[in-house]
Design a protein around this motif. Structure first.
Motif, PDB file in Angstrom:
ATOM      1  N   SER A 172       0.710 -52.992 -63.798  1.00 49.17           N
ATOM      2  CA  SER A 172       0.210 -51.787 -64.453  1.00 49.17           C
ATOM      3  C   SER A 172       0.049 -50.622 -63.481  1.00 49.17           C
ATOM      4  N   TYR A 173      -0.166 -50.936 -62.215  1.00 49.45           N
ATOM      5  CA  TYR A 173      -0.316 -49.873 -61.217  1.00 49.45           C
ATOM      6  C   TYR A 173       1.083 -49.534 -60.696  1.00 49.45           C
ATOM      7  N   ARG A 174       1.661 -48.507 -61.275  1.00 45.68           N
ATOM      8  CA  ARG A 174       3.036 -48.178 -60.921  1.00 45.68           C
ATOM      9  C   ARG A 174       3.148 -46.706 -60.530  1.00 45.68           C
ATOM     10  N   ALA A 175       3.761 -46.487 -59.396  1.00 44.01           N
ATOM     11  CA  ALA A 175       4.037 -45.120 -58.966  1.00 44.01           C
ATOM     12  C   ALA A 175       5.509 -44.831 -59.255  1.00 44.01           C
ATOM     13  N   THR A 176       5.792 -43.621 -59.697  1.00 46.06           N
ATOM     14  CA  THR A 176       7.184 -43.259 -59.960  1.00 46.06           C
ATOM     15  C   THR A 176       7.932 -43.108 -58.644  1.00 46.06           C
ATOM     16  N   THR A 177       9.255 -43.174 -58.734  1.00 45.12           N
ATOM     17  CA  THR A 177      10.074 -42.989 -57.531  1.00 45.12           C
ATOM     18  C   THR A 177       9.794 -41.620 -56.916  1.00 45.12           C
ATOM     19  N   LYS A 178       9.658 -40.605 -57.764  1.00 46.93           N
ATOM     20  CA  LYS A 178       9.381 -39.255 -57.266  1.00 46.93           C
ATOM     21  C   LYS A 178       8.065 -39.213 -56.498  1.00 46.93           C
ATOM     22  N   ALA A 179       7.039 -39.878 -57.024  1.00 47.48           N
ATOM     23  CA  ALA A 179       5.734 -39.892 -56.358  1.00 47.48           C
ATOM     24  C   ALA A 179       5.811 -40.586 -55.005  1.00 47.48           C
ATOM     25  N   LEU A 180       6.554 -41.684 -54.933  1.00 46.87           N
ATOM     26  CA  LEU A 180       6.694 -42.411 -53.671  1.00 46.87           C
ATOM     27  C   LEU A 180       7.442 -41.575 -52.636  1.00 46.87           C
ATOM     28  N   VAL A 181       8.477 -40.857 -53.076  1.00 51.32           N
ATOM     29  CA  VAL A 181       9.226 -39.988 -52.166  1.00 51.32           C
ATOM     30  C   VAL A 181       8.334 -38.863 -51.656  1.00 51.32           C
ATOM     31  N   GLU A 182       7.546 -38.270 -52.566  1.00 51.78           N
ATOM     32  CA  GLU A 182       6.648 -37.181 -52.172  1.00 51.78           C
ATOM     33  C   GLU A 182       5.603 -37.667 -51.174  1.00 51.78           C
ATOM     34  N   GLN A 183       5.068 -38.866 -51.395  1.00 50.07           N
ATOM     35  CA  GLN A 183       4.099 -39.430 -50.453  1.00 50.07           C
ATOM     36  C   GLN A 183       4.723 -39.602 -49.076  1.00 50.07           C
ATOM     37  N   ASN A 184       5.948 -40.073 -49.058  1.00 47.21           N
ATOM     38  CA  ASN A 184       6.634 -40.295 -47.788  1.00 47.21           C
ATOM     39  C   ASN A 184       6.844 -38.982 -47.040  1.00 47.21           C
ATOM     40  N   ILE A 185       7.247 -37.939 -47.764  1.00 42.06           N
ATOM     41  CA  ILE A 185       7.520 -36.643 -47.147  1.00 42.06           C
ATOM     42  C   ILE A 185       6.236 -36.030 -46.572  1.00 42.06           C
ATOM     43  N   LYS A 186       5.119 -36.199 -47.291  1.00 42.22           N
ATOM     44  CA  LYS A 186       3.857 -35.591 -46.873  1.00 42.22           C
ATOM     45  C   LYS A 186       3.135 -36.401 -45.796  1.00 42.22           C
ATOM     46  N   ASP A 187       3.543 -37.625 -45.591  1.00 39.71           N
ATOM     47  CA  ASP A 187       2.877 -38.501 -44.621  1.00 39.71           C
ATOM     48  C   ASP A 187       3.468 -38.276 -43.231  1.00 39.71           C
ATOM     49  N   PRO A 188       2.691 -37.729 -42.283  1.00 43.68           N
ATOM     50  CA  PRO A 188       3.240 -37.451 -40.939  1.00 43.68           C
ATOM     51  C   PRO A 188       3.593 -38.711 -40.155  1.00 43.68           C
ATOM     52  N   ASP A 189       3.023 -39.855 -40.562  1.00 39.59           N
ATOM     53  CA  ASP A 189       3.292 -41.113 -39.860  1.00 39.59           C
ATOM     54  C   ASP A 189       4.243 -42.018 -40.634  1.00 39.59           C
ATOM     55  N   ALA A 190       4.887 -41.470 -41.661  1.00 37.21           N
ATOM     56  CA  ALA A 190       5.741 -42.291 -42.519  1.00 37.21           C
ATOM     57  C   ALA A 190       7.019 -42.714 -41.800  1.00 37.21           C
ATOM     58  N   ARG A 191       7.617 -43.759 -42.321  1.00 36.25           N
ATOM     59  CA  ARG A 191       8.910 -44.205 -41.828  1.00 36.25           C
ATOM     60  C   ARG A 191       9.985 -43.228 -42.284  1.00 36.25           C
ATOM     61  N   HIS A 192      11.145 -43.303 -41.649  1.00 32.07           N
ATOM     62  CA  HIS A 192      12.260 -42.446 -42.073  1.00 32.07           C
ATOM     63  C   HIS A 192      12.647 -42.810 -43.499  1.00 32.07           C
ATOM     64  N   LEU A 193      12.910 -41.790 -44.291  1.00 29.07           N
ATOM     65  CA  LEU A 193      13.223 -41.990 -45.696  1.00 29.07           C
ATOM     66  C   LEU A 193      14.731 -42.052 -45.894  1.00 29.07           C
ATOM     67  N   LEU A 194      15.196 -43.117 -46.533  1.00 28.43           N
ATOM     68  CA  LEU A 194      16.619 -43.271 -46.840  1.00 28.43           C
ATOM     69  C   LEU A 194      16.798 -43.212 -48.345  1.00 28.43           C
ATOM     70  N   LEU A 195      17.574 -42.245 -48.814  1.00 27.07           N
ATOM     71  CA  LEU A 195      17.875 -42.116 -50.220  1.00 27.07           C
ATOM     72  C   LEU A 195      19.323 -42.495 -50.466  1.00 27.07           C
ATOM     73  N   ILE A 196      19.543 -43.472 -51.316  1.00 25.29           N
ATOM     74  CA  ILE A 196      20.893 -43.929 -51.631  1.00 25.29           C
ATOM     75  C   ILE A 196      21.278 -43.356 -52.983  1.00 25.29           C
ATOM     76  N   THR A 197      22.340 -42.579 -53.006  1.00 24.04           N
ATOM     77  CA  THR A 197      22.772 -41.938 -54.256  1.00 24.04           C
ATOM     78  C   THR A 197      24.155 -42.446 -54.656  1.00 24.04           C
ATOM     79  N   LYS A 198      24.556 -42.102 -55.852  1.00 20.39           N
ATOM     80  CA  LYS A 198      25.856 -42.539 -56.361  1.00 20.39           C
ATOM     81  C   LYS A 198      26.977 -41.543 -56.002  1.00 20.39           C
TER      82      LYS A 198
END
Length: 201
Positions: A172-198
Motif C-alpha cells: 500500500s505504501y507506493r511511491a510513483t516513479t516520478k516521485a522516486l526520480v525527484e527524490q533522487n535528484i534533490k538528494d545531494p548524497d544520492a546514487r547516480h541515477l540511470l534512466l532506461i528508455t525505449k
C-alpha cells in the motif's frame, strides 16, 4: 608493471573487478578471489555502516535500526540475491552496493525524520513510508519488481504489526516513479541515477 625507466614502482597496478581477469594478465599479478558474503558477513557490514552514522545510545541505533532489524534486513537481502542468482535472468541486477546504500540511506532518512519530529518519535506509518521508499530506491529498476520488492522485504523483516503490517505486505505504501526520480535528484548524497528508455536518445 613494465616502467620505461627500468625502476619498478612501489605499486604496479591495483585492480578491482567483478569479472574474471584475462589469463594473460593474471600470470603477472597476484589474483585474490573473494566468495560472495553470507548472511553473517552482511550483518557485520550493516552494523559497521550503521555505527558510522549512529553513535552510542542513539535511539535509532537501539530501536529502529537495532542489531535484530539489521539481521532481518541482511537475511532478506541474502534471500533475494540467491533467488536472483537461481533465476539466471538479470542475475547481477541487484548486488552488494544496493544493500550498502539501503542501510546508509535508512540511517540518513531516519535521522532526519526524528530530528524534524517534535516528539522525537516516529509512528509506524512514518517508519513504513521511510523503509518502503528505501526498498524501492535501491531495489527497484526492473519492470514489475518495484512494488513487489517492498512486500518481499517487509514480509521478512517483521518491523510492524497490525494494520500497518498488512498495508506493508500488500504494497500500500507506493511511491510513483516520478516521485522516486525527484527524490533522487534533490538528494545531494544520492546514487547516480540511470534512466532506461525505449528511444535512442
Amino acid at each position: 608493471l613494465e616502467p620505461e625507466t627500468g625502476e619498478p614502482p612501489n605499486v604496479g597496478v591495483v585492480g578491482i573487478s567483478n569479472w574474471v581477469l584475462d589469463p594473460a594478465k593474471m600470470n603477472r599479478a597476484i589474483y585474490i578471489s573473494r566468495p560472495d558474503p553470507n548472511d553473517e558477513d552482511l550483518l557485520e557490514t550493516a552494523k559497521a555502516l550503521r555505527d558510522a552514522y549512529l553513535f552510542g545510545n542513539d535511539p535509532l541505533r537501539q530501536y529502529y535500526l537495532s542489531d535484530n532489524v539489521l539481521k532481518l534486513l541482511s537475511l532478506a537481502y541474502h534471500q533475494h540475491y540467491e533467488a536472483q542468482q537461481a533465476a539466471k535472468i538479470n542475475k547481477n541486477f541487484h548486488g552488494l552496493r544496493d544493500f550498502y546504500y539501503l542501510i546508509t540511506g535508512l540511517c540518513k532518512r531516519l535521522k532526519q525524520a526524528v530530528k524534524d519530529e517534535v516528539s522525537g518519535c516516529l509512528s509506524d506509518e512514518q517508519l513504513a513510508e521511510i523503509f518502503h521508499t528505501a526498498f524501492q530506491r535501491n531495489f527497484g529498476g526492473r519492470p514489475g519488481i518495484r512494488n513487489s520488492i517492498s512486500s518481499f522485504f517487509f514480509a521478512r523483516c517483521g518491523l510492524f504489526s497490525g494494520p500497518v503490517k498488512t498495508a506493508c505486505q500488500k504494497g500500500s505504501y507506493r511511491a510513483t516513479t516520478k516521485a522516486l526520480v525527484e527524490q533522487n535528484i534533490k538528494d545531494p548524497d544520492a546514487r547516480h541515477l540511470l534512466l532506461i528508455t525505449k528511444g535512442d536518445s
